[in-house]
Design a protein around this motif. Structure first.
Motif, PDB file in Angstrom:
ATOM      1  N   CYS A  99       0.743  -1.103  -0.203  1.00 43.67           N
ATOM      2  CA  CYS A  99      -0.090   0.043  -0.009  1.00 43.67           C
ATOM      3  C   CYS A  99       0.904   1.259  -0.078  1.00 43.67           C
ATOM      4  O   CYS A  99       0.774   2.214  -0.669  1.00 43.67           O
ATOM      5  CB  CYS A  99      -0.912   0.120   1.261  1.00 43.67           C
ATOM      6  SG  CYS A  99      -2.358  -1.042   1.104  1.00 43.67           S
ATOM      7  N   VAL A 100       1.858   1.070   1.060  1.00 38.92           N
ATOM      8  CA  VAL A 100       2.616   2.358   0.756  1.00 38.92           C
ATOM      9  C   VAL A 100       3.624   2.552  -0.459  1.00 38.92           C
ATOM     10  O   VAL A 100       3.515   3.761  -1.019  1.00 38.92           O
ATOM     11  CB  VAL A 100       3.835   2.349   1.823  1.00 38.92           C
ATOM     12  CG1 VAL A 100       5.092   3.222   1.775  1.00 38.92           C
ATOM     13  CG2 VAL A 100       3.327   2.285   3.384  1.00 38.92           C
ATOM     14  N   GLU A 101       4.010   1.637  -0.991  1.00 39.13           N
ATOM     15  CA  GLU A 101       4.557   1.600  -2.319  1.00 39.13           C
ATOM     16  C   GLU A 101       3.967   2.180  -3.682  1.00 39.13           C
ATOM     17  O   GLU A 101       4.177   2.719  -4.624  1.00 39.13           O
ATOM     18  CB  GLU A 101       5.488   0.520  -2.757  1.00 39.13           C
ATOM     19  CG  GLU A 101       6.497   0.124  -1.926  1.00 39.13           C
ATOM     20  CD  GLU A 101       7.644  -0.913  -2.718  1.00 39.13           C
ATOM     21  OE1 GLU A 101       8.780  -0.765  -2.582  1.00 39.13           O
ATOM     22  OE2 GLU A 101       7.022  -1.894  -3.163  1.00 39.13           O
ATOM     23  N   MET A 102       2.755   1.559  -3.720  1.00 36.80           N
ATOM     24  CA  MET A 102       1.662   1.783  -4.704  1.00 36.80           C
ATOM     25  C   MET A 102       0.690   2.962  -4.475  1.00 36.80           C
ATOM     26  O   MET A 102       0.274   3.553  -5.483  1.00 36.80           O
ATOM     27  CB  MET A 102       0.704   0.723  -5.065  1.00 36.80           C
ATOM     28  CG  MET A 102       1.521  -0.567  -5.345  1.00 36.80           C
ATOM     29  SD  MET A 102       2.465  -0.152  -6.918  1.00 36.80           S
ATOM     30  CE  MET A 102       1.384   0.271  -8.255  1.00 36.80           C
ATOM     31  N   ARG A 103       0.767   3.496  -3.522  1.00 35.54           N
ATOM     32  CA  ARG A 103      -0.273   4.500  -3.204  1.00 35.54           C
ATOM     33  C   ARG A 103       0.056   5.844  -3.995  1.00 35.54           C
ATOM     34  O   ARG A 103      -0.784   6.470  -4.955  1.00 35.54           O
ATOM     35  CB  ARG A 103      -0.386   5.324  -1.711  1.00 35.54           C
ATOM     36  CG  ARG A 103      -1.392   5.875  -1.397  1.00 35.54           C
ATOM     37  CD  ARG A 103      -1.141   7.142  -0.311  1.00 35.54           C
ATOM     38  NE  ARG A 103      -0.490   8.159  -0.495  1.00 35.54           N
ATOM     39  CZ  ARG A 103      -1.224   9.302  -0.753  1.00 35.54           C
ATOM     40  NH1 ARG A 103      -2.665   9.534  -0.479  1.00 35.54           N
ATOM     41  NH2 ARG A 103      -0.571  10.275  -1.179  1.00 35.54           N
ATOM     42  N   PRO A 104       1.237   6.310  -4.093  1.00 36.38           N
ATOM     43  CA  PRO A 104       1.584   7.615  -5.208  1.00 36.38           C
ATOM     44  C   PRO A 104       0.952   7.371  -6.548  1.00 36.38           C
ATOM     45  O   PRO A 104       0.338   8.173  -6.995  1.00 36.38           O
ATOM     46  CB  PRO A 104       3.143   7.552  -5.134  1.00 36.38           C
ATOM     47  CG  PRO A 104       3.634   6.969  -3.640  1.00 36.38           C
ATOM     48  CD  PRO A 104       2.416   5.980  -3.417  1.00 36.38           C
ATOM     49  N   PHE A 105       1.326   6.065  -7.042  1.00 35.52           N
ATOM     50  CA  PHE A 105       1.051   5.666  -8.496  1.00 35.52           C
ATOM     51  C   PHE A 105      -0.548   6.068  -8.501  1.00 35.52           C
ATOM     52  O   PHE A 105      -1.007   6.603  -9.389  1.00 35.52           O
ATOM     53  CB  PHE A 105       1.588   4.468  -9.001  1.00 35.52           C
ATOM     54  CG  PHE A 105       1.043   4.161 -10.217  1.00 35.52           C
ATOM     55  CD1 PHE A 105       1.539   4.541 -11.253  1.00 35.52           C
ATOM     56  CD2 PHE A 105      -0.249   3.325 -10.548  1.00 35.52           C
ATOM     57  CE1 PHE A 105       0.876   4.198 -12.762  1.00 35.52           C
ATOM     58  CE2 PHE A 105      -0.582   3.056 -11.532  1.00 35.52           C
ATOM     59  CZ  PHE A 105      -0.037   3.662 -12.827  1.00 35.52           C
ATOM     60  N   VAL A 106      -1.168   5.138  -7.541  1.00 35.03           N
ATOM     61  CA  VAL A 106      -2.704   5.015  -7.552  1.00 35.03           C
ATOM     62  C   VAL A 106      -3.527   6.212  -7.465  1.00 35.03           C
ATOM     63  O   VAL A 106      -4.426   6.803  -8.060  1.00 35.03           O
ATOM     64  CB  VAL A 106      -3.341   3.992  -6.889  1.00 35.03           C
ATOM     65  CG1 VAL A 106      -4.852   4.009  -6.399  1.00 35.03           C
ATOM     66  CG2 VAL A 106      -2.709   2.519  -7.077  1.00 35.03           C
ATOM     67  N   ALA A 107      -2.896   7.128  -6.521  1.00 36.40           N
ATOM     68  CA  ALA A 107      -3.567   8.537  -6.231  1.00 36.40           C
ATOM     69  C   ALA A 107      -3.227   9.489  -7.280  1.00 36.40           C
ATOM     70  O   ALA A 107      -4.230  10.140  -7.596  1.00 36.40           O
ATOM     71  CB  ALA A 107      -2.670   9.161  -4.936  1.00 36.40           C
ATOM     72  N   ALA A 108      -2.240   9.326  -8.227  1.00 40.91           N
ATOM     73  CA  ALA A 108      -1.900  10.109  -9.166  1.00 40.91           C
ATOM     74  C   ALA A 108      -2.825   9.856 -10.529  1.00 40.91           C
ATOM     75  O   ALA A 108      -2.808  10.602 -11.413  1.00 40.91           O
ATOM     76  CB  ALA A 108      -0.460  10.217  -9.576  1.00 40.91           C
ATOM     77  N   LEU A 109      -3.474   8.815 -10.468  1.00 43.06           N
ATOM     78  CA  LEU A 109      -4.387   8.023 -11.691  1.00 43.06           C
ATOM     79  C   LEU A 109      -5.644   9.334 -11.967  1.00 43.06           C
ATOM     80  O   LEU A 109      -5.985   9.743 -10.831  1.00 43.06           O
ATOM     81  CB  LEU A 109      -5.026   6.947 -11.340  1.00 43.06           C
ATOM     82  CG  LEU A 109      -3.913   5.740 -11.432  1.00 43.06           C
ATOM     83  CD1 LEU A 109      -4.638   4.482 -11.081  1.00 43.06           C
ATOM     84  CD2 LEU A 109      -3.191   5.536 -12.968  1.00 43.06           C
ATOM     85  N   PRO A 110      -5.760   9.429 -13.162  1.00 47.09           N
ATOM     86  CA  PRO A 110      -6.926  10.496 -13.473  1.00 47.09           C
ATOM     87  C   PRO A 110      -8.125   9.779 -12.798  1.00 47.09           C
ATOM     88  O   PRO A 110      -8.171   8.472 -12.970  1.00 47.09           O
ATOM     89  CB  PRO A 110      -7.113  10.698 -14.894  1.00 47.09           C
ATOM     90  CG  PRO A 110      -5.819  10.011 -15.326  1.00 47.09           C
ATOM     91  CD  PRO A 110      -5.024   9.191 -14.426  1.00 47.09           C
ATOM     92  N   ALA A 111      -9.183  10.675 -12.705  1.00 48.25           N
ATOM     93  CA  ALA A 111     -10.649   9.868 -12.068  1.00 48.25           C
ATOM     94  C   ALA A 111     -11.201   9.197 -12.937  1.00 48.25           C
ATOM     95  O   ALA A 111     -10.814   9.621 -14.294  1.00 48.25           O
ATOM     96  CB  ALA A 111     -11.255  11.315 -11.886  1.00 48.25           C
ATOM     97  N   GLY A 112     -11.699   8.055 -12.716  1.00 48.01           N
ATOM     98  CA  GLY A 112     -12.313   7.430 -13.514  1.00 48.01           C
ATOM     99  C   GLY A 112     -11.513   6.270 -14.173  1.00 48.01           C
ATOM    100  O   GLY A 112     -12.050   5.301 -14.764  1.00 48.01           O
ATOM    101  N   VAL A 113     -10.244   6.008 -14.012  1.00 49.65           N
ATOM    102  CA  VAL A 113      -9.372   5.032 -14.480  1.00 49.65           C
ATOM    103  C   VAL A 113      -9.369   4.014 -13.391  1.00 49.65           C
ATOM    104  O   VAL A 113      -8.799   4.636 -12.214  1.00 49.65           O
ATOM    105  CB  VAL A 113      -7.661   5.844 -14.814  1.00 49.65           C
ATOM    106  CG1 VAL A 113      -7.019   4.516 -14.899  1.00 49.65           C
ATOM    107  CG2 VAL A 113      -7.872   6.589 -15.871  1.00 49.65           C
TER     108      VAL A 113
END
Ligand code: C2E
Ligand code: MG
Ligand code: MG
Ligand code: MG
Length: 282
Positions: A99-113
């Motif tokens: 969760c720590v490692e993947m959060r920045p990538f997931v949080a930066a995804l455009p809405a709806g992706v």
């Protein structure tokens, strides 16, 4: 003679048992140390949309960077961790770390992706009395969005019917998805899954290894696809190694696949590069 052979065999067996007990102890002690010395790693295997060939998620897979033996794969230690109770701290560590490692990538995804991080959870961990509380803590501490998390459990986890049902409902309330890993290798039937809040089936590699040639395997996949549709579940196929397999599985209606054809499990830094560049065409 048969008798001395028998004696030898017994002797050999006893030796083997002693050796195995010794090995288990070493693994157990080593794992305890690994947990406090930062020797565990998480590798990520992309999940790919079989139609668009885009990466739509990743599965977190634990590894142990052993000081002497190098990188050790989970089949050599997950079973022992389950038996000696270390699976709970280990499982929590994997969940937190991923969760720590993947959060920045997931949080930066455009809405709806849509993108999901899938984490394997063993039966003992899933059925443990504080599992939901731990999950709650990890989500709060890491800020990982719960709708992007998926937990992979196996059919054996569902055998503890009442307990697993209550955990599944708690996860549904939390908004965390659940998939059945290695589907088809256990004893549950699709009719059992029908009444459970489970969103995905992962078809085990052993069921697709003979494709595209095997008529029999094709028929089995077709049946699983038909039933998954009736139950509003989606499918991820594991262990796709050949382009021809991916092609036929897509035609049969499977949405997602994972396998060496697309990518092996890779360290986080390498995953980020792959997510940025996209998969090379297959
Ligand atoms: P799994 O969850 O079914 O994961 C799939 C396994 O298949 C992984 O092995 C993966 O590296 C391998 N694989 C992926 N693509 C291919 C392919 O195209 N061909 C072949 N032959 N194999 C492929 P890995 O990483 O060694 O993990 C083995 C098992 O260990 C996992 O099976 C899972 O049951 C368990 N495991 C891994 N990480 C964790 C964890 O954090 N917690 C728990 N409880 N179990 C874990
Ligand atoms: Mg899995
Ligand atoms: Mg699997
Ligand atoms: Mg499997």
């Amino acid at each position: 003679t048969a008798k001395s052979e028998g004696r030898n065999r017994y002797h050999f067996f006893a030796n083997d048992m002693a050796e195995r007990a010794q090995q288990r102890m070493e693994v157990e002690q080593g794992l305890r140390r690994a947990l406090v010395t930062d020797a565990l790693r998480v590798h990520y295997q992309p999940r790919v949309d079989l139609t668009s060939r885009r990466i739509v998620g990743v599965e977190a897979l634990v590894r142990w960077q052993h000081p002497e033996h190098g990188l050790i794969f989970p089949t050599s230690f997950i079973g022992i961790a389950e038996e000696c109770g270390l699976i709970e701290p280990l499982g929590r560590w994997v969940l937190q770390h991923a969760c720590v490692e993947m959060r920045p990538f997931v949080a930066a995804l455009p809405a709806g992706v849509d993108f999901h991080l899938a984490v394997n959870v063993s039966a003992r961990q899933f059925l443990g009395s504080d599992f939901i509380a731990i999950l709650h803590d990890v989500l709060a501490e890491t800020g990982f969005p719960e709708q992007a998390l998926e937990l992979e459990i196996t059919e054996s986890t569902l055998q503890a019917t009442e307990r697993s049902l209550s955990v599944l409902h708690a996860l549904e309330n939390l908004g965390v998805a659940v998939s059945i890993d290695d589907f088809g290798t256990g004893y549950s039937s699709l009719s059992v899954l029908r009444d459970l809040p489970i969103q995905r089936i992962k078809i085990d590699r052993s069921f697709i290894v003979g494709l595209p040639e095997s008529e029999n395997q094709r028929a089995v996949v077709e049946a699983i696809v038909a039933l998954s549709r009736a139950m509003h579940m989606s499918i991820t196929v594991e262990g796709i190694e050949h382009a021809a397999q991916a092609e036929v599985l897509e035609k049969l209606g499977c949405q997602e696949g994972q396998g060496y054809l697309f990518s092996r499990p890779i360290p986080h830094a390498e995953l980020l590069r792959l997510l940025a560049s996209g998969l090379p065409p297959r």
